[in-house]
Write an enzyme that holds these catalytic residues in place. Structure first.
Site, PDB file in Angstrom:
ATOM      1  CB  CYS A 202      50.061  41.336  43.888  1.00 21.48           C
ATOM      2  SG  CYS A 202      48.329  41.101  43.374  1.00 21.48           S
TER       3      CYS A 202
ATOM      4  CG  HIS B   2      51.245  44.480  40.641  1.00 21.16           C
ATOM      5  ND1 HIS B   2      51.956  43.315  40.468  1.00 21.16           N
ATOM      6  CD2 HIS B   2      49.981  44.122  40.961  1.00 21.16           C
ATOM      7  CE1 HIS B   2      51.149  42.280  40.662  1.00 21.16           C
ATOM      8  NE2 HIS B   2      49.945  42.739  40.969  1.00 21.16           N
TER       9      HIS B   2
ATOM     10  CD  GLU C 288      55.341  44.391  39.641  1.00 20.77           C
ATOM     11  OE1 GLU C 288      54.357  43.751  39.231  1.00 20.77           O
ATOM     12  OE2 GLU C 288      55.395  44.909  40.774  1.00 20.77           O
TER      13      GLU C 288
END
Length: 321
Positions: A132, A243, A245
């Site tokens: 990001c 993202h 994660e």
């Protein structure tokens, strides 16, 4: 289901290890911290922190067999040189600060990026991943410190990836099992939280296309196409506007974070990306000068704060003074 998704991915990654390579089974990943925003500090009784790391990034690398080392902002050049020569890979996480050196994060990221490029040019495999904001910083630094981002509307948006011509001619997809390719290209397994993006047109105009491959794009709420996944042509430098994660490790339960996909397929995709990156780091055999120095650098020396219960979009954070 989760095991059946993960095991073939691991086997595929290990199968691609270079024969005879010095394979590092104790990799450490440096994760750059950044200054906390007022929104985060307002949630805390103790506001005397200078930086933070969302714990999801730490869990992300730990879940793939690596240990995490926080890289702090507001340090001198020798600190970043030392970190870049001691860890086996580096992550530039997402966030909400400037991508230029007007922010402490932007300045530290610039120094880290320069050390990564220098190491790889000298034949040291030192992988870097930007997520990001980290992705956006890579485009800024890779375009000779020129900002080619434009506004877009892609906050709290799950998407499939639109794979680009030649995507298989890359490290990321060459090792990705075909069924995982189906997951990312047919289902909304990636999640986005950004207000800025780089279009394929600007990616080309900026000159980034000379050094990086566009592997995939996505579309914002207004159908603006933007670059979602990149890989450097020669160096192990990667970036995702999405993202990975968040799928397994972020659990905010509000409408502003409702799009994060937690299904087994999306979690499996996230684990593929983390496994891939940590596997790249295993080709690096750098280490801290002493075991004591290594132990003192590891994230285990710091506690997490359950920021999710305070109203943050991050379930847990590490805070640093």
């Amino acid at each position: 289901m989760a095991f059946s998704v993960l095991l073939p991915v691991l086997l595929a990654l290990v199968a691609n290890a270079e024969p005879g390579s010095a394979y590092n089974l104790r990799p450490t990943i440096g994760i750059l911290s950044q200054e906390p925003t007022d929104d985060i500090l307002d949630l805390l009784e103790d506001k005397n922190y200078t930086s933070y790391i969302a714990a999801s990034y730490v869990k992300y690398v730990e879940g793939s067999g690596a240990r995490a080392v926080p890289i702090l902002i507001n340090q001198d050049d020798s600190y970043y040189e030392k970190m870049a020569s001691s860890v086996n890979g580096i992550i530039l996480p997402g966030g909400s600060v400037s991508i230029t050196n007007s922010s402490a994060y932007g300045l530290a990221a610039q120094k880290v990026y320069e050390h990564v490029v220098k190491a790889n040019k000298e034949g040291i495999i030192l992988p870097l991943w930007g997520t990001c904001l980290g992705f956006e910083i890579i485009t800024y630094l890779g375009a000779n410190y020129e900002n080619w981002l434009e506004g877009c509307l892609a906050r709290n948006k799950a998407d499939k990836l639109t794979l680009q011509i030649g995507f298989m001619d890359s490290r990321i997809f060459d090792q990705m099992p075909h069924y995982v390719i189906d997951y990312v290209s047919l289902w909304k397994t990636t999640v986005n939280f950004h207000d800025w993006c780089i279009t394929p047109e600007n990616f080309t105009k900026s000159g980034l296309i000379e050094d990086f491959k566009i592997l995939a794009t996505s579309f914002d709420y207004n159908d603006l196409e933007y670059v979602a996944l990149i890989e450097h042509n020669e160096m192990p430098i990667f970036g995702s506007q999405f993202h990975p994660e968040k799928n397994p490790y972020e659990w905010a339960n509000d409408k502003e974070h409702s799009a994060i996909p937690h299904d087994p397929f999306s979690v499996g995709v996230a684990h593929y990306f983390s496994n891939f990156f940590v596997n790249q780091a295993r080709y690096n055999n750098q280490h801290f000068a002493t075991k004591k120095e290594e132990n003192e650098a590891l994230i285990y020396n710091h506690d997490t704060t359950f920021t999710g219960e305070l109203g943050s979009g991050f379930t847990e954070c590490y805070f640093f003074r």
